[in-house]
Design a protein around this motif. Structure first.
Motif, PDB file in Angstrom:
ATOM      1  N   SER A   1       1.024  -4.422  35.830  1.00 57.87           N
ATOM      2  CA  SER A   1      -0.445  -3.410  34.850  1.00 57.87           C
ATOM      3  C   SER A   1      -0.174  -1.771  34.549  1.00 57.87           C
ATOM      4  N   ILE A   2       0.600  -1.670  36.016  1.00 56.60           N
ATOM      5  CA  ILE A   2       0.746  -0.251  35.876  1.00 56.60           C
ATOM      6  C   ILE A   2       2.182  -0.130  34.905  1.00 56.60           C
ATOM      7  N   ALA A   3       3.546  -1.232  34.719  1.00 49.29           N
ATOM      8  CA  ALA A   3       4.520  -0.954  34.776  1.00 49.29           C
ATOM      9  C   ALA A   3       4.209  -1.019  32.683  1.00 49.29           C
ATOM     10  N   ALA A   4       3.141  -1.369  32.137  1.00 51.74           N
ATOM     11  CA  ALA A   4       2.698  -2.035  31.073  1.00 51.74           C
ATOM     12  C   ALA A   4       1.943  -1.097  30.841  1.00 51.74           C
ATOM     13  N   GLY A   5       1.576  -0.088  31.110  1.00 52.28           N
ATOM     14  CA  GLY A   5       0.985   1.266  30.118  1.00 52.28           C
ATOM     15  C   GLY A   5      -0.688   0.173  30.382  1.00 52.28           C
ATOM     16  N   ASP A   6      -1.313  -0.616  30.918  1.00 56.67           N
ATOM     17  CA  ASP A   6      -2.609  -0.820  31.372  1.00 56.67           C
ATOM     18  C   ASP A   6      -3.370  -0.475  32.955  1.00 56.67           C
ATOM     19  N   LEU A   7      -2.940   0.087  33.361  1.00 57.92           N
ATOM     20  CA  LEU A   7      -3.580   0.762  33.797  1.00 57.92           C
ATOM     21  C   LEU A   7      -3.064   1.523  34.483  1.00 57.92           C
ATOM     22  N   PRO A   8      -3.896   3.119  34.020  1.00 56.87           N
ATOM     23  CA  PRO A   8      -3.930   4.051  35.097  1.00 56.87           C
ATOM     24  C   PRO A   8      -2.662   4.335  36.153  1.00 56.87           C
ATOM     25  N   ALA A   9      -1.446   5.552  36.279  1.00 62.94           N
ATOM     26  CA  ALA A   9      -0.921   6.276  36.906  1.00 62.94           C
ATOM     27  C   ALA A   9      -0.359   7.974  36.951  1.00 62.94           C
ATOM     28  N   GLU A  10       0.095   7.787  37.371  1.00 63.15           N
ATOM     29  CA  GLU A  10       0.656   9.982  37.180  1.00 63.15           C
ATOM     30  C   GLU A  10       2.846   9.203  37.477  1.00 63.15           C
ATOM     31  N   VAL A  11       2.702   8.789  36.238  1.00 65.25           N
ATOM     32  CA  VAL A  11       4.541   8.072  36.145  1.00 65.25           C
ATOM     33  C   VAL A  11       5.036   9.545  36.202  1.00 65.25           C
ATOM     34  N   VAL A  12       6.177   9.129  37.029  1.00 65.72           N
ATOM     35  CA  VAL A  12       6.826  10.812  37.496  1.00 65.72           C
ATOM     36  C   VAL A  12       8.397  10.103  36.914  1.00 65.72           C
ATOM     37  N   LEU A  13       8.724   8.505  36.680  1.00 68.12           N
ATOM     38  CA  LEU A  13       9.753   8.928  36.307  1.00 68.12           C
ATOM     39  C   LEU A  13       9.765   7.287  35.726  1.00 68.12           C
ATOM     40  N   GLU A  14      11.029   7.118  33.947  1.00 63.58           N
ATOM     41  CA  GLU A  14      10.584   5.783  33.104  1.00 63.58           C
ATOM     42  C   GLU A  14      12.258   6.161  33.053  1.00 63.58           C
ATOM     43  N   THR A  15      11.554   4.442  32.884  1.00 61.49           N
ATOM     44  CA  THR A  15      13.071   4.292  31.980  1.00 61.49           C
ATOM     45  C   THR A  15      12.863   2.335  31.476  1.00 61.49           C
ATOM     46  N   ASP A  16      13.513   1.943  30.573  1.00 59.77           N
ATOM     47  CA  ASP A  16      13.502   0.753  30.086  1.00 59.77           C
ATOM     48  C   ASP A  16      12.926  -0.982  30.803  1.00 59.77           C
ATOM     49  N   ASP A  17      14.249  -0.260  31.885  1.00 65.48           N
ATOM     50  CA  ASP A  17      13.345  -0.962  32.814  1.00 65.48           C
ATOM     51  C   ASP A  17      12.991  -1.215  35.029  1.00 65.48           C
ATOM     52  N   LEU A  18      12.508  -0.050  34.692  1.00 63.97           N
ATOM     53  CA  LEU A  18      11.937   0.788  35.467  1.00 63.97           C
ATOM     54  C   LEU A  18      10.822   1.671  35.379  1.00 63.97           C
ATOM     55  N   VAL A  19       9.646   1.430  36.140  1.00 64.27           N
ATOM     56  CA  VAL A  19       8.577   2.864  36.497  1.00 64.27           C
ATOM     57  C   VAL A  19       8.601   3.659  37.918  1.00 64.27           C
ATOM     58  N   GLY A  20       8.393   5.040  37.714  1.00 64.80           N
ATOM     59  CA  GLY A  20       8.269   5.294  38.842  1.00 64.80           C
ATOM     60  C   GLY A  20       6.945   6.018  39.058  1.00 64.80           C
ATOM     61  N   PHE A  21       5.833   6.149  40.537  1.00 65.13           N
ATOM     62  CA  PHE A  21       4.285   6.680  40.011  1.00 65.13           C
ATOM     63  C   PHE A  21       3.768   7.076  41.233  1.00 65.13           C
ATOM     64  N   LEU A  22       3.225   7.613  41.562  1.00 63.80           N
ATOM     65  CA  LEU A  22       2.591   8.524  42.638  1.00 63.80           C
ATOM     66  C   LEU A  22       1.685   7.543  43.819  1.00 63.80           C
ATOM     67  N   ASP A  23       1.959   7.117  44.753  1.00 66.81           N
ATOM     68  CA  ASP A  23       1.337   6.178  45.631  1.00 66.81           C
ATOM     69  C   ASP A  23      -0.166   6.429  45.488  1.00 66.81           C
ATOM     70  N   LEU A  24      -0.454   6.037  45.485  1.00 66.12           N
ATOM     71  CA  LEU A  24      -2.247   6.856  45.168  1.00 66.12           C
ATOM     72  C   LEU A  24      -2.661   6.744  47.003  1.00 66.12           C
ATOM     73  N   ARG A  25      -2.653   6.291  47.502  1.00 57.37           N
ATOM     74  CA  ARG A  25      -2.600   6.220  49.410  1.00 57.37           C
ATOM     75  C   ARG A  25      -1.502   6.995  49.418  1.00 57.37           C
ATOM     76  N   PRO A  26      -1.211   8.109  49.567  1.00 58.75           N
ATOM     77  CA  PRO A  26       0.522   8.249  50.490  1.00 58.75           C
ATOM     78  C   PRO A  26       0.472   8.325  51.281  1.00 58.75           C
ATOM     79  N   VAL A  27       1.758   9.044  51.777  1.00 61.67           N
ATOM     80  CA  VAL A  27       2.442   9.352  53.023  1.00 61.67           C
ATOM     81  C   VAL A  27       1.662  10.238  53.423  1.00 61.67           C
ATOM     82  N   PHE A  28       2.920  11.349  52.793  1.00 58.77           N
ATOM     83  CA  PHE A  28       2.620  12.550  51.965  1.00 58.77           C
ATOM     84  C   PHE A  28       2.390  12.624  50.534  1.00 58.77           C
TER      85      PHE A  28
END
Length: 136
Positions: A8-35
């Motif tokens: 759902s995040i990758a499809a854009g159906d759920l919000p996320a703080e996306v930091v990296l996006e390609t046709d095949d991959l998505v990188g986003f901030l973890d909601l419960r980060p270690v740091f």
């Protein structure tokens, strides 16, 4: 998969703080980060574990992980990063995800999160032989 939060995040159906996006991959901030700055990298395609990752995505996935590890240092001022993934066991969301966590000496994270053990005499050779037999 409609019930997978990472799909759902990758499809854009759920919000996320996306930091990296390609046709095949998505990188986003973890909601419960270690740091703060902890990123999860996921393939857009629903893949559960690393062994399930299609061959065509292996290099792009690792390359994106490298870019994120570099961004931890260059963008956040971290001294390095911790990069890890679980397969099935301890995998809170059953969708392949690579954790890229900014690290600084003295940040309190202590190596691996599990107890260490030792091999008995001859046991290392046995384990290595069993793995070699499967790997060919």
């Amino acid at each position: 998969m409609t019930d997978c939060v990472f799909c759902s995040i990758a499809a854009g159906d759920l919000p996320a703080e996306v930091v990296l996006e390609t046709d095949d991959l998505v990188g986003f901030l973890d909601l419960r980060p270690v740091f703060k700055g902890h990123v999860l990298l996921v393939p857009r395609e629903h893949v559960v574990t690393l062994p399930d990752l299609p061959a065509a995505l292996r290099d792009p996935f690792l390359a994106a992980g490298q870019r994120l590890a570099t961004a931890m240092v260059e963008g956040l001022g971290a001294q390095g990063s911790f990069v890890a993934m679980n397969n099935t066991v301890s995998q809170s969301v059953p969708h392949l995800h690579l954790h890229v966590v900014p690290r600084t000496k003295g940040d309190g994270l202590r190596g691996f999160f599990w107890p260490r053990t030792k091999y008995a005499d001859g046991e290392a050779e046995e384990y290595a032989a069993r793995l070699r037999a499967v790997l060919g």
